[in-house]
Design a protein around this motif. Structure first.
Motif, PDB file in Angstrom:
ATOM      1  N   GLN A  31      27.962  61.240 -44.649  1.00  0.00           N
ATOM      2  CA  GLN A  31      27.227  61.670 -43.466  1.00  0.00           C
ATOM      3  C   GLN A  31      25.733  61.380 -43.649  1.00  0.00           C
ATOM      4  O   GLN A  31      25.063  60.921 -42.722  1.00  0.00           O
ATOM      5  CB  GLN A  31      27.451  63.159 -43.231  1.00  0.00           C
ATOM      6  N   ALA A  32      25.214  61.635 -44.845  1.00  0.00           N
ATOM      7  CA  ALA A  32      23.802  61.373 -45.133  1.00  0.00           C
ATOM      8  C   ALA A  32      23.498  59.880 -45.073  1.00  0.00           C
ATOM      9  O   ALA A  32      22.479  59.469 -44.509  1.00  0.00           O
ATOM     10  CB  ALA A  32      23.428  61.943 -46.496  1.00  0.00           C
ATOM     11  N   VAL A  33      24.385  59.065 -45.631  1.00  0.00           N
ATOM     12  CA  VAL A  33      24.216  57.609 -45.593  1.00  0.00           C
ATOM     13  C   VAL A  33      24.222  57.128 -44.145  1.00  0.00           C
ATOM     14  O   VAL A  33      23.350  56.359 -43.729  1.00  0.00           O
ATOM     15  CB  VAL A  33      25.309  56.896 -46.418  1.00  0.00           C
ATOM     16  N   ALA A  34      25.187  57.604 -43.364  1.00  0.00           N
ATOM     17  CA  ALA A  34      25.288  57.210 -41.958  1.00  0.00           C
ATOM     18  C   ALA A  34      24.050  57.632 -41.172  1.00  0.00           C
ATOM     19  O   ALA A  34      23.648  56.955 -40.222  1.00  0.00           O
ATOM     20  CB  ALA A  34      26.542  57.814 -41.334  1.00  0.00           C
ATOM     21  N   GLY A  35      23.426  58.735 -41.581  1.00  0.00           N
ATOM     22  CA  GLY A  35      22.222  59.220 -40.910  1.00  0.00           C
ATOM     23  C   GLY A  35      20.948  58.538 -41.365  1.00  0.00           C
ATOM     24  O   GLY A  35      19.866  58.849 -40.890  1.00  0.00           O
ATOM     25  N   GLY A  36      21.063  57.618 -42.325  1.00  0.00           N
ATOM     26  CA  GLY A  36      19.909  56.874 -42.785  1.00  0.00           C
ATOM     27  C   GLY A  36      19.085  57.562 -43.857  1.00  0.00           C
ATOM     28  O   GLY A  36      17.939  57.176 -44.103  1.00  0.00           O
ATOM     29  N   ALA A  37      19.643  58.570 -44.515  1.00  0.00           N
ATOM     30  CA  ALA A  37      18.901  59.295 -45.552  1.00  0.00           C
ATOM     31  C   ALA A  37      18.587  58.386 -46.738  1.00  0.00           C
ATOM     32  O   ALA A  37      19.363  57.488 -47.070  1.00  0.00           O
ATOM     33  CB  ALA A  37      19.701  60.499 -46.033  1.00  0.00           C
ATOM     34  N   GLU A  38      17.459  58.646 -47.372  1.00  0.00           N
ATOM     35  CA  GLU A  38      17.109  57.956 -48.608  1.00  0.00           C
ATOM     36  C   GLU A  38      17.949  58.558 -49.728  1.00  0.00           C
ATOM     37  O   GLU A  38      17.851  59.746 -50.023  1.00  0.00           O
ATOM     38  CB  GLU A  38      15.626  58.127 -48.929  1.00  0.00           C
ATOM     39  N   ILE A  39      18.775  57.749 -50.351  1.00  0.00           N
ATOM     40  CA  ILE A  39      19.707  58.220 -51.374  1.00  0.00           C
ATOM     41  C   ILE A  39      19.050  58.143 -52.747  1.00  0.00           C
ATOM     42  O   ILE A  39      18.489  57.116 -53.129  1.00  0.00           O
ATOM     43  CB  ILE A  39      21.010  57.381 -51.358  1.00  0.00           C
ATOM     44  N   ALA A  40      19.137  59.247 -53.475  1.00  0.00           N
ATOM     45  CA  ALA A  40      18.607  59.289 -54.835  1.00  0.00           C
ATOM     46  C   ALA A  40      19.720  59.188 -55.869  1.00  0.00           C
ATOM     47  O   ALA A  40      19.502  58.702 -56.976  1.00  0.00           O
ATOM     48  CB  ALA A  40      17.806  60.574 -55.058  1.00  0.00           C
ATOM     49  N   GLN A  41      20.931  59.660 -55.505  1.00  0.00           N
ATOM     50  CA  GLN A  41      22.062  59.604 -56.434  1.00  0.00           C
ATOM     51  C   GLN A  41      23.357  59.706 -55.646  1.00  0.00           C
ATOM     52  O   GLN A  41      23.530  60.599 -54.827  1.00  0.00           O
ATOM     53  CB  GLN A  41      21.986  60.767 -57.413  1.00  0.00           C
ATOM     54  N   GLU A  42      24.249  58.779 -55.885  1.00  0.00           N
ATOM     55  CA  GLU A  42      25.572  58.834 -55.257  1.00  0.00           C
ATOM     56  C   GLU A  42      26.379  59.969 -55.876  1.00  0.00           C
ATOM     57  O   GLU A  42      26.037  60.460 -56.959  1.00  0.00           O
ATOM     58  CB  GLU A  42      26.279  57.495 -55.439  1.00  0.00           C
ATOM     59  N   PRO A  43      27.459  60.398 -55.218  1.00  0.00           N
ATOM     60  CA  PRO A  43      28.270  61.487 -55.791  1.00  0.00           C
ATOM     61  C   PRO A  43      28.756  61.141 -57.198  1.00  0.00           C
ATOM     62  O   PRO A  43      29.179  60.008 -57.464  1.00  0.00           O
ATOM     63  CB  PRO A  43      29.442  61.600 -54.832  1.00  0.00           C
ATOM     64  N   ILE A  44      28.660  62.126 -58.079  1.00  0.00           N
ATOM     65  CA  ILE A  44      29.065  61.941 -59.466  1.00  0.00           C
ATOM     66  C   ILE A  44      29.542  63.278 -60.023  1.00  0.00           C
ATOM     67  O   ILE A  44      29.053  64.331 -59.627  1.00  0.00           O
ATOM     68  CB  ILE A  44      27.899  61.382 -60.321  1.00  0.00           C
ATOM     69  N   ASP A  45      30.495  63.207 -60.936  1.00  0.00           N
ATOM     70  CA  ASP A  45      30.934  64.407 -61.654  1.00  0.00           C
ATOM     71  C   ASP A  45      29.986  64.581 -62.836  1.00  0.00           C
ATOM     72  O   ASP A  45      29.956  63.756 -63.751  1.00  0.00           O
ATOM     73  CB  ASP A  45      32.379  64.250 -62.147  1.00  0.00           C
ATOM     74  N   GLN A  46      29.200  65.642 -62.794  1.00  0.00           N
ATOM     75  CA  GLN A  46      28.207  65.886 -63.825  1.00  0.00           C
ATOM     76  C   GLN A  46      28.874  66.455 -65.088  1.00  0.00           C
ATOM     77  O   GLN A  46      29.887  67.141 -65.001  1.00  0.00           O
ATOM     78  CB  GLN A  46      27.150  66.881 -63.322  1.00  0.00           C
ATOM     79  N   PRO A  47      28.282  66.197 -66.265  1.00  0.00           N
ATOM     80  CA  PRO A  47      28.864  66.713 -67.510  1.00  0.00           C
ATOM     81  C   PRO A  47      28.830  68.241 -67.599  1.00  0.00           C
ATOM     82  O   PRO A  47      29.552  68.830 -68.397  1.00  0.00           O
ATOM     83  CB  PRO A  47      27.998  66.080 -68.607  1.00  0.00           C
ATOM     84  N   TYR A  48      28.021  68.885 -66.757  1.00  0.00           N
ATOM     85  CA  TYR A  48      27.956  70.352 -66.776  1.00  0.00           C
ATOM     86  C   TYR A  48      28.910  70.990 -65.774  1.00  0.00           C
ATOM     87  O   TYR A  48      28.832  72.181 -65.503  1.00  0.00           O
ATOM     88  CB  TYR A  48      26.522  70.858 -66.573  1.00  0.00           C
ATOM     89  N   GLY A  49      29.818  70.168 -65.194  1.00  0.00           N
ATOM     90  CA  GLY A  49      30.929  70.735 -64.453  1.00  0.00           C
ATOM     91  C   GLY A  49      30.876  70.739 -62.949  1.00  0.00           C
ATOM     92  O   GLY A  49      31.789  71.272 -62.320  1.00  0.00           O
ATOM     93  N   VAL A  50      29.849  70.180 -62.324  1.00  0.00           N
ATOM     94  CA  VAL A  50      29.825  70.119 -60.864  1.00  0.00           C
ATOM     95  C   VAL A  50      29.791  68.676 -60.399  1.00  0.00           C
ATOM     96  O   VAL A  50      29.327  67.790 -61.117  1.00  0.00           O
ATOM     97  CB  VAL A  50      28.619  70.871 -60.249  1.00  0.00           C
TER      98      VAL A  50
END
Length: 136
Positions: free
Chosen positions: A98-117
């Motif tokens: 939704q953010a990409v479609a809205g033209g947001a400036e992306i800083a990080q794509e979705p990722i599974d972080q090592p701290y569990g989220v």
């Protein structure tokens, strides 16, 4: 005694641009819009959380700031290191799309972080870092 979060503050550079971003990209609603021109305090929030809000404010209107301090704040905002908010979604990947479609400036794509989220990050028009993580 219960203490809850009512408002949090993030700076803005252009209130109209910020309103458009938070409405169109994140689906937030405008609850209050006080002031005129660029000197406006805009209260926004998720329709799902009527008692919690973000106040977008003009940092240049902060009393007592020197010109040098205002310049420092502007530089930190431009880097995305002045204001940050962490949001939650039950669908991080969908929120990211939704953010990409809205033209947001992306800083990080979705990722599974090592701290569990699982999370992603984007920036609002003022440069504030917006992290969206999986809701618990």
């Amino acid at each position: 005694m219960d203490i809850t979060i009512q408002n949090s503050f993030l700076p803005h550079v252009d209130p109209d641009e910020s309103i458009a971003f938070y409405r169109e990209v994140l689906g937030f609603e405008v609850r209050m819009d006080i002031g005129h021109g660029p000197i406006r305090w805009v209260t926004i929030g998720s329709p799902a959380q009527p008692d919690t809000a973000i106040v977008l404010y003009p940092p240049s209107a902060t009393p007592g700031l020197t010109d040098d301090e205002q310049q420092t704040i502007a530089e930190l905002m431009a880097k995305g290191s002045f204001g940050t908010v962490v949001l939650a979604s039950d669908d991080v990947d969908g929120a990211f799309e939704q953010a990409v479609a809205g033209g947001a400036e992306i800083a990080q794509e979705p990722i599974d972080q090592p701290y569990g989220v699982r999370d992603c990050a984007l920036r609002d028009p003022a440069g504030n870092m917006i992290r969206i993580q999986a809701a618990h």
